[in-house]
Write a protein that holds these residues in place. Sequence first.
Motif, PDB file in Angstrom:
ATOM      1  N   ASP A 103       0.811  -1.225   0.000  1.00  0.00           N
ATOM      2  CA  ASP A 103       0.000   0.000   0.000  1.00  0.00           C
ATOM      3  C   ASP A 103       0.838   1.265   0.000  1.00  0.00           C
ATOM      4  O   ASP A 103       0.482   2.265   0.631  1.00  0.00           O
ATOM      5  N   GLY A 104       1.957   1.237  -0.712  1.00  0.00           N
ATOM      6  CA  GLY A 104       2.784   2.423  -0.828  1.00  0.00           C
ATOM      7  C   GLY A 104       3.681   2.697   0.362  1.00  0.00           C
ATOM      8  O   GLY A 104       4.443   3.669   0.346  1.00  0.00           O
ATOM      9  N   MET A 105       3.614   1.862   1.395  1.00  0.00           N
ATOM     10  CA  MET A 105       4.445   2.098   2.574  1.00  0.00           C
ATOM     11  C   MET A 105       5.915   1.824   2.291  1.00  0.00           C
ATOM     12  O   MET A 105       6.802   2.485   2.832  1.00  0.00           O
ATOM     13  N   VAL A 106       6.189   0.824   1.446  1.00  0.00           N
ATOM     14  CA  VAL A 106       7.552   0.530   0.991  1.00  0.00           C
ATOM     15  C   VAL A 106       7.621   0.875  -0.483  1.00  0.00           C
ATOM     16  O   VAL A 106       6.880   0.329  -1.296  1.00  0.00           O
ATOM     17  N   VAL A 107       8.518   1.796  -0.826  1.00  0.00           N
ATOM     18  CA  VAL A 107       8.586   2.313  -2.187  1.00  0.00           C
ATOM     19  C   VAL A 107       9.401   1.401  -3.088  1.00  0.00           C
ATOM     20  O   VAL A 107       9.098   1.237  -4.264  1.00  0.00           O
ATOM     21  N   SER A 108      10.459   0.808  -2.558  1.00  0.00           N
ATOM     22  CA  SER A 108      11.271  -0.105  -3.345  1.00  0.00           C
ATOM     23  C   SER A 108      11.952  -1.109  -2.431  1.00  0.00           C
ATOM     24  O   SER A 108      12.136  -0.865  -1.239  1.00  0.00           O
ATOM     25  N   ALA A 109      12.305  -2.250  -3.010  1.00  0.00           N
ATOM     26  CA  ALA A 109      13.026  -3.298  -2.290  1.00  0.00           C
ATOM     27  C   ALA A 109      14.057  -3.889  -3.241  1.00  0.00           C
ATOM     28  O   ALA A 109      13.713  -4.322  -4.336  1.00  0.00           O
ATOM     29  N   VAL A 110      15.316  -3.888  -2.826  1.00  0.00           N
ATOM     30  CA  VAL A 110      16.394  -4.376  -3.678  1.00  0.00           C
ATOM     31  C   VAL A 110      17.226  -5.395  -2.913  1.00  0.00           C
ATOM     32  O   VAL A 110      17.724  -5.114  -1.813  1.00  0.00           O
ATOM     33  N   GLY A 111      17.351  -6.583  -3.481  1.00  0.00           N
ATOM     34  CA  GLY A 111      18.264  -7.571  -2.945  1.00  0.00           C
ATOM     35  C   GLY A 111      19.604  -7.431  -3.630  1.00  0.00           C
ATOM     36  O   GLY A 111      19.673  -7.222  -4.848  1.00  0.00           O
ATOM     37  N   TYR A 112      20.681  -7.534  -2.865  1.00  0.00           N
ATOM     38  CA  TYR A 112      22.002  -7.359  -3.455  1.00  0.00           C
ATOM     39  C   TYR A 112      22.955  -8.424  -2.927  1.00  0.00           C
ATOM     40  O   TYR A 112      22.837  -8.900  -1.801  1.00  0.00           O
ATOM     41  N   ARG A 113      23.887  -8.811  -3.785  1.00  0.00           N
ATOM     42  CA  ARG A 113      24.952  -9.732  -3.402  1.00  0.00           C
ATOM     43  C   ARG A 113      26.177  -9.433  -4.253  1.00  0.00           C
ATOM     44  O   ARG A 113      26.086  -9.357  -5.475  1.00  0.00           O
ATOM     45  N   THR A 114      27.304  -9.214  -3.605  1.00  0.00           N
ATOM     46  CA  THR A 114      28.554  -9.005  -4.321  1.00  0.00           C
ATOM     47  C   THR A 114      29.614  -9.933  -3.752  1.00  0.00           C
ATOM     48  O   THR A 114      29.572 -10.311  -2.574  1.00  0.00           O
ATOM     49  N   ALA A 115      30.568 -10.293  -4.576  1.00  0.00           N
ATOM     50  CA  ALA A 115      31.662 -11.167  -4.149  1.00  0.00           C
ATOM     51  C   ALA A 115      32.905 -10.833  -4.956  1.00  0.00           C
ATOM     52  O   ALA A 115      32.813 -10.456  -6.135  1.00  0.00           O
ATOM     53  N   GLY A 116      34.068 -10.965  -4.321  1.00  0.00           N
ATOM     54  CA  GLY A 116      35.320 -10.717  -5.014  1.00  0.00           C
ATOM     55  C   GLY A 116      35.555  -9.269  -5.374  1.00  0.00           C
ATOM     56  O   GLY A 116      36.304  -8.970  -6.297  1.00  0.00           O
ATOM     57  N   GLN A 117      34.915  -8.357  -4.650  1.00  0.00           N
ATOM     58  CA  GLN A 117      35.071  -6.939  -4.936  1.00  0.00           C
ATOM     59  C   GLN A 117      36.225  -6.346  -4.116  1.00  0.00           C
ATOM     60  O   GLN A 117      36.531  -6.803  -3.017  1.00  0.00           O
ATOM     61  N   ARG A 118      36.826  -5.326  -4.653  1.00  0.00           N
ATOM     62  CA  ARG A 118      37.813  -4.577  -3.873  1.00  0.00           C
ATOM     63  C   ARG A 118      37.069  -3.776  -2.814  1.00  0.00           C
ATOM     64  O   ARG A 118      36.138  -3.043  -3.128  1.00  0.00           O
ATOM     65  N   PRO A 119      37.421  -3.913  -1.538  1.00  0.00           N
ATOM     66  CA  PRO A 119      36.724  -3.161  -0.485  1.00  0.00           C
ATOM     67  C   PRO A 119      36.739  -1.661  -0.767  1.00  0.00           C
ATOM     68  O   PRO A 119      37.780  -1.087  -1.117  1.00  0.00           O
ATOM     69  N   THR A 120      35.577  -1.041  -0.639  1.00  0.00           N
ATOM     70  CA  THR A 120      35.449   0.387  -0.923  1.00  0.00           C
ATOM     71  C   THR A 120      34.507   1.021   0.084  1.00  0.00           C
ATOM     72  O   THR A 120      33.871   0.338   0.899  1.00  0.00           O
ATOM     73  N   LEU A 121      34.412   2.341  -0.001  1.00  0.00           N
ATOM     74  CA  LEU A 121      33.415   3.080   0.759  1.00  0.00           C
ATOM     75  C   LEU A 121      32.248   3.402  -0.161  1.00  0.00           C
ATOM     76  O   LEU A 121      32.441   3.896  -1.276  1.00  0.00           O
ATOM     77  N   HIS A 122      31.046   3.108   0.286  1.00  0.00           N
ATOM     78  CA  HIS A 122      29.838   3.412  -0.483  1.00  0.00           C
ATOM     79  C   HIS A 122      29.130   4.600   0.155  1.00  0.00           C
ATOM     80  O   HIS A 122      29.071   4.715   1.383  1.00  0.00           O
ATOM     81  N   LYS A 123      28.597   5.483  -0.676  1.00  0.00           N
ATOM     82  CA  LYS A 123      27.837   6.620  -0.174  1.00  0.00           C
ATOM     83  C   LYS A 123      26.352   6.294  -0.187  1.00  0.00           C
ATOM     84  O   LYS A 123      25.789   5.981  -1.238  1.00  0.00           O
TER      85      LYS A 123
END
Length: 289
Positions: free
Chosen positions: A14-34
Amino acid sequence: MGSQEFVRAVPRLDGMVVSAVGYRTAGQRPTLHKGLPSPYLTLVFSLDGDIASGVTPGQATGADAVRTDIVVGGLHQSPAYLVSPEHEAGIQLAVHPLAARTLLGLPAAALTGQLVTAGTDVLGARAAEVRERLCALDRWEDRFALLSAYLRRRAADERAAGSVRPEVAEAWAWLGRHRGAGTVGGLSRHVALSERRLTALFRAETGLSPKQAARLMRFEHAKAAVVRSVTAGTGPDIARVAADSGYYDHSHLVRDFRQYTGVSPTRWLAEECRNIQAGAHGAGEDWDT
């Protein structure tokens, strides 16, 4: 080369949650995300250990970082910094701020004291149990279904923390219809309140003034247009994006980009181009929830 996976759900809440994203990463160079400011609250269930965050890069990577496996974030005016390790997984929700009372048990304004709050401090021990069950599931479809069912139960809870004043609800809707381009004077006349009274009620509910919320909505619209242009394989015309998004001119959009991302639009695109192309900003497979 590492791997990145982003799966976007279509919430049926009912519009209470605007979006939902599942994410998975592997083997990435550690970074800072904004974590950029937006007109929505952030709720993240990590499926792979604690998330370290801070108001500055130094805090996020230092001993005083906020570390939690369920993140609740209020509306904010500057980027949050989160450590992206070599591998990570989770589900991130964008929650409508006027649904905070129903889903979180408190008004969005209660979350403005600090950038990130531990989810169990807000949602209680039940949230930790839900997170453990999410970690045990293998399919994104099942994870989204479990999380949606949990949130529906919370929404049906009779102990929800009151209701949003209709003037505030209509003010938010009016700003949304105008994509943040309307004036506070026009808004106050629309809801039949003085600007001072409207600002007080609006801030008490959301933690922002109507003018601050309008700027966030306008920036969100402009950022989405920039992301769409990159996804389509074309370079964004910042001046056109500014005009289409209701900015007075190109320089005003650049100013907002610098406030909300810490860098210029060009620099932000350079930093985020790979994530945009991988689907972190809206692409990916859809699941109904």
